[in-house]
Write a protein that holds these residues in place. Structure first.
Motif, mmCIF file in Angstrom:
data_model
loop_
_atom_site.group_PDB
_atom_site.id
_atom_site.type_symbol
_atom_site.label_atom_id
_atom_site.label_comp_id
_atom_site.label_asym_id
_atom_site.label_seq_id
_atom_site.Cartn_x
_atom_site.Cartn_y
_atom_site.Cartn_z
ATOM 1 N N PHE A 256 0.860 -1.177 0.000
ATOM 2 C CA PHE A 256 0.000 0.000 0.000
ATOM 3 C C PHE A 256 0.903 1.237 0.000
ATOM 4 O O PHE A 256 1.723 1.418 0.918
ATOM 5 C CB PHE A 256 -0.905 0.013 1.229
ATOM 6 N N ASP A 283 -5.498 8.800 -1.524
ATOM 7 C CA ASP A 283 -6.118 7.480 -1.586
ATOM 8 C C ASP A 283 -5.261 6.455 -0.847
ATOM 9 O O ASP A 283 -4.114 6.222 -1.201
ATOM 10 C CB ASP A 283 -6.290 7.078 -3.050
ATOM 11 N N GLN A 284 -5.841 5.813 0.173
ATOM 12 C CA GLN A 284 -5.091 4.851 0.988
ATOM 13 C C GLN A 284 -5.190 3.422 0.451
ATOM 14 O O GLN A 284 -4.548 2.515 0.988
ATOM 15 C CB GLN A 284 -5.597 4.881 2.435
ATOM 16 N N SER A 285 -5.975 3.222 -0.596
ATOM 17 C CA SER A 285 -6.205 1.861 -1.093
ATOM 18 C C SER A 285 -5.303 1.483 -2.262
ATOM 19 O O SER A 285 -5.332 0.341 -2.711
ATOM 20 C CB SER A 285 -7.670 1.718 -1.534
ATOM 21 N N LYS A 287 -2.152 0.364 -4.479
ATOM 22 C CA LYS A 287 -0.979 -0.491 -4.284
ATOM 23 C C LYS A 287 -0.042 -0.353 -5.482
ATOM 24 O O LYS A 287 -0.471 -0.128 -6.609
ATOM 25 C CB LYS A 287 -1.391 -1.958 -4.147
ATOM 26 N N THR A 399 -3.076 -2.173 -7.776
ATOM 27 C CA THR A 399 -4.156 -2.285 -6.789
ATOM 28 C C THR A 399 -4.964 -3.562 -6.992
ATOM 29 O O THR A 399 -5.336 -4.246 -6.035
ATOM 30 C CB THR A 399 -5.085 -1.061 -6.876
ATOM 31 N N ASN A 400 -5.196 -3.910 -8.242
ATOM 32 C CA ASN A 400 -5.986 -5.109 -8.536
ATOM 33 C C ASN A 400 -5.108 -6.276 -8.938
ATOM 34 O O ASN A 400 -5.623 -7.302 -9.407
ATOM 35 C CB ASN A 400 -6.983 -4.799 -9.661
#
Length: 401
Positions: A256, A283-285, A287, A399-400
């Motif tokens: 993250f 945005d903390q989400s 990656k 992120t995904n």
């Protein structure tokens, strides 16, 4: 003078010298072209006068002499009458000079001009030169149009071809030389970094052993001074680990981004003046693939650079967002003195610094770690003198992934 500025000045001088050479070549060629063009104008006038002379002389020998002179001086030309009908042509494509018509009353094939070809040639000649007017009779005149000879045309084009070939050669040579020079610099840099890591290894191991010995000998497991010494030794280990990773492709683990930045900022801010405030937001989400020790080094260089730009009191903000291309953007903004727009690219060059005792390697190293080791980009997003600067880091979104 700054070494980079000196090198850039020499590049400008060499470029100016090349421009002078190219301009001189073009001017001299232009001088030659004008001279040949005047000569060809004279030749065209002689040819035109020879046509006129045939109407006023009964001396066959003289007419033959004039004709011989005319043919030896001819340039590509077309003669038209007052209404624009073609009367004579010289020096054009002989395969297209005439078309064969049906046999006339005298039993001979009649010849005429190829209209499409000669009209195109006539329009081209009109665009090149003013016609030469010749009076045939008191109330009649013809116009002689002519074009540049093949030699003159080639001379006009030649300097541009020559300069293009030279430019391509210089570009290829410069690219090869620059690539070789960068390769040598990389080898020196990698060798120096790995040797530094190797040299640090032995004293760090010794310090760790001495700290453990002090704990046992003085029963100082909970002594705060010993604890701070351990922190500093661990910090030296991190520095050595960073240098050891240079020159080899580091392993990127998915983290993250917000957490990595926050953790390092919390470590960093207690070691600088409390007059400088830090803020991490965004945005903390999100990656990204990150090698934490090297990315911490990136953040350290950027924040140290920001602190040096802030005179006394100021703010440093790190904001994480998603770009239109779905990449992760990290903006590091300070309220320092700013950077001139002319220096946006220069600041990443080795040796560039505004500090009297600086080496000018921090941002250069930062760019290398972001682009070479994290497959990202870094650039000056915005800066205004007296108000501050924003550096932007672009990382690939995992992120995904």
């Amino acid at each position: 003078m700054n070494p980079y500025e000196n090198k850039r000045r020499w590049k400008y001088l060499l470029l100016a010298f090349a421009v002078v050479i190219a301009s001189g070549s073009l001017l001299y060629t232009s001088f030659l072209v004008r001279g040949i063009a005047r000569s060809e104008r004279t030749r065209a006038e002689v040819w035109a006068m020879s046509i006129r002379q045939q109407f006023y002389s009964d001396d066959n020998d003289f007419i033959k002499f004039v004709t011989d002179v005319r043919d030896s001086l001819v340039v590509p030309a077309i003669v038209v009458d007052e209404i624009g009908d073609i009367k004579f042509v010289r020096g054009l494509d002989t395969n297209r000079t005439y078309l064969q018509d049906p046999v006339n009353q005298a039993g001979k094939k009649k010849k005429k001009f190829d209209p499409t070809y000669f009209r195109a040639q006539l329009e081209y000649m009109k665009s090149q030169h003013e016609p030469i007017k010749i009076n045939i009779f008191s109330n009649e005149y013809w116009l002689v149009y002519y074009q540049d000879s093949a030699l003159l045309t080639q001379l006009k084009v030649f300097p541009y071809i020559q300069l293009t070939v030279i430019a391509i050669f210089l570009l290829v040579a410069y690219t090869a030389f620059n690539s070789s020079r960068k390769s040598e610099q990389n080898q020196v840099w990698v060798g120096l970094a790995k040797e530094t890591a190797h040299q640090l290894g032995t004293p760090i191991s010794s310090l760790m052993a001495w700290i453990e010995l002090m704990k046992d000998k003085f029963s100082a497991e909970d002594d705060p001074l010993i604890a701070e010494m351990e922190n500093d030794v661990k910090r030296l280990e991190i520095v050595a680990d960073r240098f050891s990773k240079i020159g080899s492709k580091p392993i990127l683990d998915v983290h993250f981004v917000y957490d990595v930045i926050t953790e390092y900022v919390n470590y960093f801010k207690v070691r600088v003046s409390n007059k400088i405030s830090f803020e991490v937001k965004g945005d903390q989400s999100l990656k990204a693939g990150i090698n934490v020790p090297l990315f911490d080094w990136v953040l350290e260089n950027l924040m140290k650079n920001a602190i040096n730009a802030i005179d006394n009191t100021g703010n440093i903000t790190l904001e994480i967002s998603l770009t239109a291309k779905k990449q992760i953007a990290i903006d590091v903004t300070d309220t320092g003195k700013g950077i001139p727009k002319s220096k946006f690219l220069t600041v990443f060059q080795p040796g560039y610094t505004t500090r009297k005792r600086g080496w000018g390697l921090g941002l250069s190293l930062t760019k290398r770690m972001v682009e070479s080791y994290h497959d990202g980009r870094i650039y000056v997003k915005d800066s205004e003198l007296g108000k501050g600067t924003t550096f932007r880091i672009i990382l690939n979104n995992r992120t995904n992934g």
